[in-house]
Write a protein that holds these residues in place. Sequence first.
Motif, PDB file in Angstrom:
ATOM      1  N   GLU A  52      -8.649   4.141  -0.980  1.00  0.00           N
ATOM      2  CA  GLU A  52      -7.487   4.967  -1.339  1.00  0.00           C
ATOM      3  C   GLU A  52      -6.265   4.080  -1.528  1.00  0.00           C
ATOM      4  O   GLU A  52      -5.961   3.228  -0.672  1.00  0.00           O
ATOM      5  CB  GLU A  52      -7.221   5.981  -0.233  1.00  0.00           C
ATOM      6  CG  GLU A  52      -6.242   7.077  -0.613  1.00  0.00           C
ATOM      7  CD  GLU A  52      -6.843   8.110  -1.541  1.00  0.00           C
ATOM      8  OE1 GLU A  52      -6.094   8.597  -2.426  1.00  0.00           O
ATOM      9  OE2 GLU A  52      -8.030   8.431  -1.397  1.00  0.00           O
ATOM     10  N   ALA A  53      -5.573   4.236  -2.647  1.00  0.00           N
ATOM     11  CA  ALA A  53      -4.400   3.414  -2.937  1.00  0.00           C
ATOM     12  C   ALA A  53      -3.362   3.527  -1.827  1.00  0.00           C
ATOM     13  O   ALA A  53      -3.029   4.633  -1.384  1.00  0.00           O
ATOM     14  CB  ALA A  53      -3.794   3.817  -4.274  1.00  0.00           C
ATOM     15  N   ASP A  54      -2.860   2.372  -1.391  1.00  0.00           N
ATOM     16  CA  ASP A  54      -1.909   2.322  -0.288  1.00  0.00           C
ATOM     17  C   ASP A  54      -0.715   1.442  -0.694  1.00  0.00           C
ATOM     18  O   ASP A  54      -0.902   0.263  -1.013  1.00  0.00           O
ATOM     19  CB  ASP A  54      -2.591   1.739   0.957  1.00  0.00           C
ATOM     20  CG  ASP A  54      -1.672   1.688   2.161  1.00  0.00           C
ATOM     21  OD1 ASP A  54      -0.811   0.781   2.228  1.00  0.00           O
ATOM     22  OD2 ASP A  54      -1.807   2.561   3.039  1.00  0.00           O
ATOM     23  N   PRO A  55       0.491   1.979  -0.696  1.00  0.00           N
ATOM     24  CA  PRO A  55       1.667   1.215  -1.150  1.00  0.00           C
ATOM     25  C   PRO A  55       1.913  -0.057  -0.353  1.00  0.00           C
ATOM     26  O   PRO A  55       2.285  -1.089  -0.918  1.00  0.00           O
ATOM     27  CB  PRO A  55       2.831   2.208  -0.969  1.00  0.00           C
ATOM     28  CG  PRO A  55       2.190   3.555  -0.961  1.00  0.00           C
ATOM     29  CD  PRO A  55       0.846   3.370  -0.348  1.00  0.00           C
ATOM     30  N   GLU A  56       1.718  -0.023   0.976  1.00  0.00           N
ATOM     31  CA  GLU A  56       1.977  -1.192   1.809  1.00  0.00           C
ATOM     32  C   GLU A  56       0.967  -2.299   1.533  1.00  0.00           C
ATOM     33  O   GLU A  56       1.324  -3.476   1.437  1.00  0.00           O
ATOM     34  CB  GLU A  56       1.942  -0.792   3.287  1.00  0.00           C
ATOM     35  CG  GLU A  56       2.254  -1.937   4.245  1.00  0.00           C
ATOM     36  CD  GLU A  56       3.653  -2.520   4.050  1.00  0.00           C
ATOM     37  OE1 GLU A  56       3.866  -3.674   4.459  1.00  0.00           O
ATOM     38  OE2 GLU A  56       4.527  -1.829   3.474  1.00  0.00           O
ATOM     39  N   LYS A  57      -0.305  -1.935   1.388  1.00  0.00           N
ATOM     40  CA  LYS A  57      -1.332  -2.934   1.085  1.00  0.00           C
ATOM     41  C   LYS A  57      -1.110  -3.513  -0.312  1.00  0.00           C
ATOM     42  O   LYS A  57      -1.318  -4.706  -0.537  1.00  0.00           O
ATOM     43  CB  LYS A  57      -2.721  -2.310   1.206  1.00  0.00           C
ATOM     44  CG  LYS A  57      -3.089  -1.928   2.637  1.00  0.00           C
ATOM     45  CD  LYS A  57      -4.447  -1.235   2.721  1.00  0.00           C
ATOM     46  CE  LYS A  57      -4.774  -0.874   4.158  1.00  0.00           C
ATOM     47  NZ  LYS A  57      -6.078  -0.171   4.288  1.00  0.00           N
TER      48      LYS A  57
END
Length: 255
Positions: A52-57
């Motif tokens: 799942e796309a994660d802004p922090e990663k």
Amino acid sequence: MYEWIIYCEDSLEGVFTAIYETYEFKYNHERTYIQAGEISNYKLAEHTRYSEADPEKTRKVAGTVLREFGMDCYKLICRALASYEEFKADSVYHMIVHGLSMKKRRNLLNDLSNSYILNVFKMKIEVCNEIHHLYGFLRFTEIENGLLLAKIGPKNNIITFLAAHFEDRFPLENFAIYDETRELFAVHPAGKQFIIVIGEKIDENVFNHISREEELYQELFKTFWKCIAIQGRKNQKLQTQMLPLRFRDYMMEFR
């Protein structure tokens, strides 16, 4: 056969998140494949998972690319990930893995003997060529309410690059660009930044309600386009090289 296939969203955020998680979960990079979006040629694997796309990663991977490889490499990756090729995410993933294994990481882009890096360059070139084509071939139509509307069907997902270009050229205009292949809108309110709207279809009837000025200019341009042609020197092969057929359905002079 792969040990892991990681599926992710077909976006820079999705791919960068998947790359981060291969390191987070200590996957064997040589036996891991990252697939963005839907897969058409199924691959065998012991395990699969969805990232799942994660802004922090995403931010952390982007920071690593910029710090270790430089801005040119980051821009290269951004354009390559706009490609329609289904192996784009895996090529970028293994390019980064290879770069992090190098002692002189800033020399990453010079290592064209690496097949993944070569793939990324090829995708970037094709994406940039299509962007360059549509800078000239994209046609806006002025609707009765004053909105400038354009419809395109590109091979690659380049709508954000086009929107940024025309935002710079027409900062005080209300305009929208619609990618009918992916059902994406780039909407630019006058004097503001454009936004991307996902999953919306265009009402084709809107093109039947063009402004009077637009109607006059279209007729004028079609007349000019026909008058400057020299029938005795017509070269269909050269025309097709300069203006690929797939763009013509969206250009009013060919309607």
